[in-house]
Design a protein around this motif. Sequence first.
Motif, PDB file in Angstrom:
ATOM      1  N   LEU A   1     -26.278  16.666  44.670  1.00 52.59           N
ATOM      2  CA  LEU A   1     -25.051  17.236  44.121  1.00 52.59           C
ATOM      3  C   LEU A   1     -25.042  17.147  42.596  1.00 52.59           C
ATOM      4  O   LEU A   1     -24.635  18.097  41.913  1.00 52.59           O
ATOM      5  CB  LEU A   1     -23.830  16.517  44.691  1.00 52.59           C
ATOM      6  CG  LEU A   1     -23.607  16.591  46.201  1.00 52.59           C
ATOM      7  CD1 LEU A   1     -22.302  15.926  46.576  1.00 52.59           C
ATOM      8  CD2 LEU A   1     -23.623  18.034  46.681  1.00 52.59           C
ATOM      9  N   LEU A   2     -25.483  16.002  42.056  1.00 52.48           N
ATOM     10  CA  LEU A   2     -25.535  15.855  40.604  1.00 52.48           C
ATOM     11  C   LEU A   2     -26.564  16.808  39.996  1.00 52.48           C
ATOM     12  O   LEU A   2     -26.328  17.397  38.935  1.00 52.48           O
ATOM     13  CB  LEU A   2     -25.885  14.410  40.223  1.00 52.48           C
ATOM     14  CG  LEU A   2     -24.817  13.343  40.445  1.00 52.48           C
ATOM     15  CD1 LEU A   2     -25.256  12.023  39.820  1.00 52.48           C
ATOM     16  CD2 LEU A   2     -23.487  13.754  39.866  1.00 52.48           C
ATOM     17  N   VAL A   3     -27.701  16.939  40.655  1.00 56.32           N
ATOM     18  CA  VAL A   3     -28.724  17.877  40.169  1.00 56.32           C
ATOM     19  C   VAL A   3     -28.152  19.292  40.138  1.00 56.32           C
ATOM     20  O   VAL A   3     -28.347  20.047  39.176  1.00 56.32           O
ATOM     21  CB  VAL A   3     -29.985  17.834  41.058  1.00 56.32           C
ATOM     22  CG1 VAL A   3     -30.962  18.941  40.669  1.00 56.32           C
ATOM     23  CG2 VAL A   3     -30.673  16.479  40.952  1.00 56.32           C
ATOM     24  N   GLY A   4     -27.399  19.650  41.184  1.00 55.45           N
ATOM     25  CA  GLY A   4     -26.771  20.960  41.241  1.00 55.45           C
ATOM     26  C   GLY A   4     -25.780  21.172  40.109  1.00 55.45           C
ATOM     27  O   GLY A   4     -25.713  22.249  39.512  1.00 55.45           O
ATOM     28  N   GLU A   5     -25.005  20.140  39.784  1.00 55.53           N
ATOM     29  CA  GLU A   5     -24.033  20.242  38.695  1.00 55.53           C
ATOM     30  C   GLU A   5     -24.737  20.526  37.368  1.00 55.53           C
ATOM     31  O   GLU A   5     -24.306  21.381  36.588  1.00 55.53           O
ATOM     32  CB  GLU A   5     -23.223  18.950  38.594  1.00 55.53           C
ATOM     33  CG  GLU A   5     -22.234  18.741  39.735  1.00 55.53           C
ATOM     34  CD  GLU A   5     -21.562  17.379  39.688  1.00 55.53           C
ATOM     35  OE1 GLU A   5     -21.872  16.599  38.764  1.00 55.53           O
ATOM     36  OE2 GLU A   5     -20.740  17.086  40.569  1.00 55.53           O
ATOM     37  N   VAL A   6     -25.831  19.794  37.103  1.00 60.22           N
ATOM     38  CA  VAL A   6     -26.557  19.993  35.848  1.00 60.22           C
ATOM     39  C   VAL A   6     -27.174  21.389  35.811  1.00 60.22           C
ATOM     40  O   VAL A   6     -27.102  22.087  34.788  1.00 60.22           O
ATOM     41  CB  VAL A   6     -27.658  18.921  35.679  1.00 60.22           C
ATOM     42  CG1 VAL A   6     -28.433  19.170  34.387  1.00 60.22           C
ATOM     43  CG2 VAL A   6     -27.055  17.524  35.665  1.00 60.22           C
ATOM     44  N   ALA A   7     -27.770  21.808  36.929  1.00 62.38           N
ATOM     45  CA  ALA A   7     -28.416  23.123  36.976  1.00 62.38           C
ATOM     46  C   ALA A   7     -27.397  24.243  36.755  1.00 62.38           C
ATOM     47  O   ALA A   7     -27.661  25.202  36.022  1.00 62.38           O
ATOM     48  CB  ALA A   7     -29.126  23.305  38.319  1.00 62.38           C
TER      49      ALA A   7
END
Length: 470
Positions: free
Chosen positions: A404-410
């Motif tokens: 989820l955090l990776v998705g937010e940054v992307a």
Amino acid sequence: MKSAVETLNPTRVRLTVEVPFEELKDSLDAAYKKINQQVTVKGFRKGKIPARVIDQRFGRGAVLEEAVNDALPKFYTDAVNEAELNPLGQPEVDITELKDGETLNFTAEVDIRPAIEIPDYSGIEVEVDAIEVSDEDVDKAVEQLRERFASTSPVERAAEEGDVVTLDLQAKVDGEVLEDGVADGVSYTIGSGELLEGIDDAVKGVEAGGEATFTSELKGGSAAGKEAEVTVKVTQVAKRELPELDDDFAQLASEFDTLEELKADSRKRLAGTKQYDQATQAQERVLDKLLELVEVPVPEKLLEDEVNTRKHNLQHHQLGQMGLDLDKYLELQGKSAEEFDTETREAAVKGIKTQFVLDELVKQEKLNVSQEELTEHLMRRAASSGMSPDQFAQAVVEQGQVPLLVGEVARGKALAVVVEKATVKDTNGEIVDLEDEEDETETTEAAAESGDSAESAESGDDKAEEKTEG
């Protein structure tokens, strides 16, 4: 195994799957083994009961049901992968045919990510507020700093507006003193509005040693929302004295030697804050324009789940911490329940569309997230959560929230790509340069973080809903 896909609508499909019975062998063996460990049959050691005896004593149907429940998730996942689908949430599975020794047929209906086409977005234009810091803005900021350095001195007179009074309070509801309704030595600035409604009028004109009684609706505690009779005793009246606005004050309140230097620094800080706000405004408006360009169908089930999640978080987390219920919150906001429902639904729709569109842009632009970018984002999220970075990171890992955090940054990086190609002008007609990379990264991520509903739904796709027929 054979499978076919039927498109029910742009966001939902039905998988039809046919499984030859021999492909159930491993699950049948596992079913017999599991039942062997759970039951006892006289004359046989535990775990050594032959399959034919289990069939005779407990029925072949029980074995088939156990085997099918074990096998369904794998066959469903294989069918999803074969069709290259992006499912959202759990499927609705229906076994249409189960013939012992012959075949297992089932259907699975599931919401999917819609196919999205991102049109050319290089022509997006938005207008934002100009950065203007007035003398009044600077004076207000300096005055706020001055207030922080105010001193108090007791006076022998009745309390007036702006005085700091020391109070003992007692609240009664229906004639009974509340256990959490007694407080002594409370410091209160008359006119600040920081305590109960009606307290200002009650204490004005009262000298030290005097008392007053008034009624007010309690904002928190065991009787929140109820009318209470509040008795307040003034134990001290003190006058607030502000320091003179001069060079001595500048030296007291800052690292500067003169008042003019302090004001110049205040102007610079205010300009920086307005610049950050301007960048945030630009990104939000670019995002709105982008969403207008793209047709995004929203899965109804996902939307309902997102609406319910938003309402639950508001009622049970945000409002609970403020000592409010939903009715009181709506009253303070001046909104009806219908208006609240409409706004919540609109926000949920925007959140889902934002995620779909930015995720598609991530793929289209082939954007990746580095470990450094993820760490920086984690640090910011930890700071906003009130946790230490180590505590926040541990919680993220334990809850499986790293994707989820990776998705937010992307998604933040995807929005930054769109903003970079957009034309941003201020209300004076000047082109706005948004090249401050640190601020841009933080604000684009914030603008892109409008709900992880779809991503959260996808995390539950590894197991099919198990529905078998007798």
